[in-house]
Design a protein around this motif. Sequence first.
Motif, PDB file in Angstrom:
ATOM      1  N   CYS B  85       0.816  -1.209   0.000  1.00 57.12           N
ATOM      2  CA  CYS B  85       0.000   0.000   0.000  1.00 57.12           C
ATOM      3  C   CYS B  85       0.854   1.265   0.000  1.00 57.12           C
ATOM      4  N   CYS B  88       1.287   2.773  -3.306  1.00 55.06           N
ATOM      5  CA  CYS B  88       0.083   3.113  -4.063  1.00 55.06           C
ATOM      6  C   CYS B  88      -0.309   4.561  -3.816  1.00 55.06           C
ATOM      7  N   THR B  90      -3.402   6.061  -5.241  1.00 56.74           N
ATOM      8  CA  THR B  90      -4.852   6.268  -5.153  1.00 56.74           C
ATOM      9  C   THR B  90      -5.525   5.140  -4.370  1.00 56.74           C
ATOM     10  N   GLU B  92      -8.001   3.418  -5.339  1.00 59.65           N
ATOM     11  CA  GLU B  92      -8.252   2.303  -6.256  1.00 59.65           C
ATOM     12  C   GLU B  92      -7.016   1.413  -6.377  1.00 59.65           C
ATOM     13  N   GLU B  93      -5.859   2.037  -6.466  1.00 66.55           N
ATOM     14  CA  GLU B  93      -4.627   1.243  -6.523  1.00 66.55           C
ATOM     15  C   GLU B  93      -4.450   0.417  -5.261  1.00 66.55           C
ATOM     16  N   ARG B  94      -4.797   1.023  -4.126  1.00 61.25           N
ATOM     17  CA  ARG B  94      -4.669   0.289  -2.859  1.00 61.25           C
ATOM     18  C   ARG B  94      -5.634  -0.898  -2.810  1.00 61.25           C
ATOM     19  N   ARG B  96      -6.723  -2.559  -5.376  1.00 59.21           N
ATOM     20  CA  ARG B  96      -6.145  -3.594  -6.239  1.00 59.21           C
ATOM     21  C   ARG B  96      -4.994  -4.301  -5.532  1.00 59.21           C
ATOM     22  N   ALA B  97      -4.257  -3.526  -4.738  1.00 54.94           N
ATOM     23  CA  ALA B  97      -3.158  -4.123  -3.974  1.00 54.94           C
ATOM     24  C   ALA B  97      -3.692  -5.134  -2.963  1.00 54.94           C
ATOM     25  N   CYS B 149     -12.616   4.322  -1.437  1.00 55.03           N
ATOM     26  CA  CYS B 149     -13.054   4.104  -2.815  1.00 55.03           C
ATOM     27  C   CYS B 149     -14.501   4.554  -2.998  1.00 55.03           C
TER      28      CYS B 149
END
Lengths: 201, 201
Positions: B85, B88, B90, B92-94, B96-97, B149
């Motif tokens: 994390c 990351c 954003t 959203e990236e987190r 996905r992580a 999110c």
Amino acid sequence: MVNRNKARPERRNSQYEKRLATILKAASKIIARDGYAGASVRDVAAAARINLSGIYYYFSGKDELLFALQRHTFATLVETLKKRCEQCATPEERLRAVIDNHFEFFITNMNDLKVCVHEIESLSGKYYDEVLTIRQEYYRLVRDIVAQCIGGAKKRADLAALFLFGSLNWVYMWYDPQKNADIRKLSGHLAEVFLNGINKM
Amino acid sequence: MVNRNKARPERRNSQYEKRLATILKAASKIIARDGYAGASVRDVAAAARINLSGIYYYFSGKDELLFALQRHTFATLVETLKKRCEQCATPEERLRAVIDNHFEFFITNMNDLKVCVHEIESLSGKYYDEVLTIRQEYYRLVRDIVAQCIGGAKKRADLAALFLFGSLNWVYMWYDPQKNADIRKLSGHLAEVFLNGINKM
DNA sequence: CGTTTAATCGAACGTTCGTTCTAATTATAC
DNA sequence: GTATAATTAGAACGAACGTTCGATTAAACG
């Protein structure tokens, strides 16, 4: 192996069916609490207010007890789903029916469904296979509905259905009757998330 | 109660840590296969190629074995997630992580994660509480990311996180290394479905 | 080397388990 | 009302379980 190898009793006590149902309910309660391997037939007998050996008059063994429990529960689940789907016009309605049906069945048969989900691998051989057949019927039913919602893509529908089953089967781990009183809201929210999610696939 | 009540040994065989890790791996393998209640310490010992009583030199009992397994696994899971994390930008990236991390951890530690998910209720008392603390940390981590999110709505983020956990924790029931070779595709699909789903909430 | 201590082993203890056996009791049929 | 089958009860079996104990081996240190 007591009962199933003999010819079925001809003349039965009028309370036979009730007693059998009592044992099944007691079994689901104890197995849901302690797990199949951890649950003792003695505890089941005590919860059903019957003698230990009385269990073996109704069931040939501990495994048949779990088998009868899972078969009956899964069969009922499939049956109620089919009936609901008959009254649905669109794929989306049918998918909502799937989720509604699962949640509603869960709150009225929490122990039974928990035993079905959590003890899937506790059976083996013939018993496992027969339950597997019903489970597959349930799975295919849902997967096909998901496929119709997506619009064909079989491979993606497979995955999406598995994700959906995950969300549904995990409920018994966090559901709190006092906190989540309105089950309709729960199933509504999952339907929203899932339907919106797969429509973009 | 052998080891933990005594002072820790001062001089250790150089293989102590390795042996301990071997036992833990063997335990996760056996418990994943037979369940905690169904797994025997004898089978664990045999799988670890150690004498039965040797287990009790490293662990005070069967429950401590499961405890050590769950604590280590969950702690590692949280640790790897935090590191991911940090890279990351954003929400959203987190998210996905979160999904990537869970899937990737799963395929490299299938038995361990299965034991963590499936045997959550097998511990009690002090051991259960300590594992619960780590589990809650993991849950809150994910829930907060989901909330970011969605954009605030705490109540809905709670629910959505539970749905997500369901999908993630159910994986061990259907994952087939041969059939689902590309784990990245799996996590990518779930991320798609879930992100699209909650953005419409 | 000898001594100390960590590490391993084999054997056993007491308990609980699933299951079975036999006898007694209850319900049903003629 | 009596014979017969269905049902319950109690006691016991052998097996497997988690755990413990005492002895034995291996390693570290003077």
